[in-house]
Design an enzyme around this catalytic site. Structure first.
Site, PDB file in Angstrom:
ATOM      1  N   THR A 182       0.858  -1.165   0.000  1.00 21.11           N
ATOM      2  CA  THR A 182       0.000   0.000   0.000  1.00 21.11           C
ATOM      3  C   THR A 182       0.903   1.227   0.000  1.00 21.11           C
ATOM      4  O   THR A 182       1.878   1.284   0.741  1.00 21.11           O
ATOM      5  CB  THR A 182      -0.954  -0.026   1.219  1.00 21.11           C
ATOM      6  OG1 THR A 182      -1.644   1.204   1.270  1.00 21.11           O
ATOM      7  CG2 THR A 182      -0.246  -0.270   2.537  1.00 21.11           C
ATOM      8  N   GLU A 219      -5.026  -2.967   4.186  1.00 21.23           N
ATOM      9  CA  GLU A 219      -4.728  -3.648   5.448  1.00 21.23           C
ATOM     10  C   GLU A 219      -5.919  -4.455   5.957  1.00 21.23           C
ATOM     11  O   GLU A 219      -5.806  -5.188   6.937  1.00 21.23           O
ATOM     12  CB  GLU A 219      -4.347  -2.618   6.527  1.00 21.23           C
ATOM     13  CG  GLU A 219      -3.004  -1.923   6.292  1.00 21.23           C
ATOM     14  CD  GLU A 219      -3.115  -0.687   5.411  1.00 21.23           C
ATOM     15  OE1 GLU A 219      -4.082  -0.590   4.617  1.00 21.23           O
ATOM     16  OE2 GLU A 219      -2.236   0.186   5.510  1.00 21.23           O
ATOM     17  N   LYS A 237      -7.491  19.993  14.463  1.00 20.40           N
ATOM     18  CA  LYS A 237      -7.684  19.803  15.898  1.00 20.40           C
ATOM     19  C   LYS A 237      -7.696  21.171  16.571  1.00 20.40           C
ATOM     20  O   LYS A 237      -6.672  21.797  16.743  1.00 20.40           O
ATOM     21  CB  LYS A 237      -6.581  18.921  16.465  1.00 20.40           C
ATOM     22  CG  LYS A 237      -6.727  17.500  15.928  1.00 20.40           C
ATOM     23  CD  LYS A 237      -5.449  16.719  15.929  1.00 20.40           C
ATOM     24  CE  LYS A 237      -5.691  15.384  15.253  1.00 20.40           C
ATOM     25  NZ  LYS A 237      -4.731  15.047  14.239  1.00 20.40           N
ATOM     26  N   TRP A 279     -12.573  18.206  17.006  1.00 23.36           N
ATOM     27  CA  TRP A 279     -12.089  17.875  15.673  1.00 23.36           C
ATOM     28  C   TRP A 279     -12.994  18.549  14.650  1.00 23.36           C
ATOM     29  O   TRP A 279     -14.227  18.495  14.778  1.00 23.36           O
ATOM     30  CB  TRP A 279     -12.105  16.363  15.457  1.00 23.36           C
ATOM     31  CG  TRP A 279     -10.932  15.663  16.071  1.00 23.36           C
ATOM     32  CD1 TRP A 279     -10.023  16.200  16.937  1.00 23.36           C
ATOM     33  CD2 TRP A 279     -10.544  14.308  15.858  1.00 23.36           C
ATOM     34  NE1 TRP A 279      -9.086  15.254  17.278  1.00 23.36           N
ATOM     35  CE2 TRP A 279      -9.379  14.096  16.636  1.00 23.36           C
ATOM     36  CE3 TRP A 279     -11.041  13.266  15.086  1.00 23.36           C
ATOM     37  CZ2 TRP A 279      -8.712  12.863  16.664  1.00 23.36           C
ATOM     38  CZ3 TRP A 279     -10.383  12.046  15.120  1.00 23.36           C
ATOM     39  CH2 TRP A 279      -9.230  11.847  15.907  1.00 23.36           C
TER      40      TRP A 279
END
Ligand code: AMP
Length: 538
Positions: A185, A331, A438, A443
């Site tokens: 990846t 993954e 942030k 967030w």
């Protein structure tokens, strides 16, 4: 007390044995470099797979060795999938679209010994071969007549390689945790990282992804994967389709060709297909422009990036095809979530239903998920709070090839995605962790702000990044490209009023002529962040 059930290892060999025995007459249709329409059955496929396994032995194949493929979706690649893994070696699918330096890195990192390649990639292999010291043999995926005219050492064509081989082969007994395949990846920084799948993870992923509320595969289905088999096992369809007796239709190098795709759908009776949004936007245009209907096509699975509303709407209204959003990553083998509406949600208004359809979906059995805030606390599935998406399960990587473990203290893998989950369990990706802003313990989703900005008629493209702020840590800066018109920063920021919470509205706007993009066409926030690293707000 232990259960008294047989401990039969979960291996790809078992998928092959079952498919050969029970689904042997299932058809496999391919477009290849040397044949516009190749058809055979799974019995034919596995007969040739055994010949290929004998050929691999003659090339000196040993257990655990990595064998590379540079190949599109077709029957020869399918044979390689089974022959390599079931012989005990590791199928390393290489993405030929990576930069040459990345390809060189991964072939060397994997220490591949044999390279199988589609003739269309012959010039690439010819150029790179001298930088592949571990590779001893090259095999072009064609017959002798189509062998490309290139100067590659130890080159054979696939058909000559397997032609004289016996179609009997004694498959070795493998452990279920033996490595079966390898896929790298490529992040935006650093070298690509290898994800090493096992036989067990592959079998369980095939079972989980075939379930009715995911790909819903069965003997009465025909699937056309447009996801390349060099990217995360082509979402596993090369395993799950033979396992379930689903007919496979593979377009080879013609994955972006509307004429070939629509013809394959209609002549082969394709019921389900899967791929990234850009493929479907292309196919949609082609069908509309040429007044073609696709009556057998029941559903399209969209993944890899967020699915535009237009795709869901138009395929439904014009072609009676339902579009399902799915999410995952290399993954994760790759499937994590799949979007199918619960019956109760179908009672809601069209607009409400669309809000759900645009989400990435619900986790499938086999994947557990936690959403964590930036202090590592799990957040509630209330559809509002968002945080880092962490996952755990038997088909999720515990680390990268030749690197250590990469799970947190709770045993979860951090996907790098940021999302919220609603009380019905539907996940909505709101950002990537590295892009989220942030600000004072909250967030702020950069993607949400970018979508609002491009919703303004004068804005062509927009990016939002966090810039340092004394009091809040970080605050959002909007960087916008206009449609060659004058618009003030105030007017653009007014456009955010009422669309997001006040604290999310960007502090400032910078207008620029063009936004930086990566080689693959993605917005390069890394470049923007370094350009505006010293930006002073206010
Ligand atoms: P890859 O490992 O190259 O397949 O990339 C995986 C990443 O693609 C994920 O971590 C997400 O950021 C993104 N992705 C995959 N599917 C979706 C989706 N349905 N919507 C939005 N992003 C997605």
């Amino acid at each position: 007390m232990k259960g008294q059930m047989m401990n039969v290892p979960l291996t790809i060999t078992e998928i092959m044995r079952h498919a050969d025995k029970v689904n042997g007459d299932t058809e496999v249709v391919s477009v290849t470099y040397d044949n516009p329409r190749h058809k055979y059955t799974l019995n034919d496929a596995f007969k040739r797979t055994r010949q290929l396994a004998n050929a691999l032995q003659s090339l000196g194949l040993e257990k655990g060795q990595r064998i590379a493929t540079f190949a599109w979706n077709d029957y020869r690649h399918l044979e390689l999938y089974y022959a390599i893994s079931c012989s005990g070696a590791v199928l390393h699918t290489v993405n030929p679209r990576l930069f040459p330096e990345q390809i060189e890195y991964i072939v060397n990192h994997a220490e591949d010994t044999v390279v199988f390649f589609d003739p269309v990639f012959a010039p690439l292999i010819e150029k790179l071969q001298h930088n592949f010291p571990s590779v001893r043999h090259y095999v072009a995926l064609c017959d002798k007549a189509h062998l490309p005219d290139v100067n590659i050492a130890n080159l054979t064509d696939y058909e000559s390689l397997i032609d004289d081989q016996s179609d009997e082969f004694d498959w070795p007994e493998l452990a279920e945790d033996d490595a079966s395949s390898l896929c790298y990846t490529s992040g935006t920084t650093g070298h690509p990282k290898g994800v090493l799948y096992s036989h067990r993870s592959t079998v369980l992923h095939s079972l989980g992804s075939a379930l009715p509320d995911a790909f819903s595969l069965s003997i009465d289905q025909t699937v056309m994967p447009i996801v390349p088999m060099f990217h995360v096992n082509g979402w596993g369809l090369a395993y799950s389709a033979p396992m379930t007796g689903t007919k496979l239709v593979m377009p080879g190098p013609k994955m972006a060709d509307g004429v070939v795709l629509s013809d394959l759908i209609n002549s082969e009776g394709v019921t389900m297909t899967a791929g990234v949004p850009v493929v479907w936007l292309m196919l949609l245009e082609h069908l509309k422009n040429n007044d073609i209907q696709v009556p057998t096509l029941d559903r399209i699975v969209v993944g890899g990036s967020a699915c535009p509303e237009l795709l869901i709407n138009e395929f439904d209204e014009l072609f009676n095809v339902s579009v399902h959003h799915a999410w995952g990553m290399t993954e994760m083998s790759p499937l994590g979530t799949f979007n199918k509406l619960k019956p109760s949600l179908k009672q809601q208004s069209e607009k409400e239903q669309m809000n759900y359809k645009l989400k990435q979906g619900r986790i499938v059995f086999g994947v557990d998920m936690r959403i964590e805030d930036w202090q590592g606390q799990e957040v509630e599935w209330d559809g509002h709070q968002f945080g880092a998406v962490k996952v755990r399960g038997p088909w999720i990587a515990s680390g990268y090839y030749k690197q250590g473990e990469s799970v947190d203290d709770n045993g979860y893998f951090d996907t790098g995605d940021v999302a919220s989950v609603d009380p019905h369990g539907y996940m909505l990706i709101t950002d990537r962790s590295k892009d989220v802003i942030k600000s004072g313990g909250e967030w702020i989703s950069s993607i949400e702000l970018e979508n609002i900005a491009v919703g303004h008629p004068d804005i062509k493209e927009a990016a939002v990044i966090g810039v340092p702020h004394k009091k809040w840590g970080e605050r959002p800066l909007l960087i916008a490209v206009t449609h060659d018109v004058e618009i003030s920063a105030e007017a653009l920021l007014d456009h955010f009023d009422g669309k997001v919470a006040k604290f999310c509205i960007p502090d400032a706007v910078e207008f620029i002529k063009e936004l930086p993009h990566t080689a693959t066409g993605k917005l390069s926030k890394k470049d923007l962040r370094s350009k505006y690293a010293d930006y002073i707000l206010g």
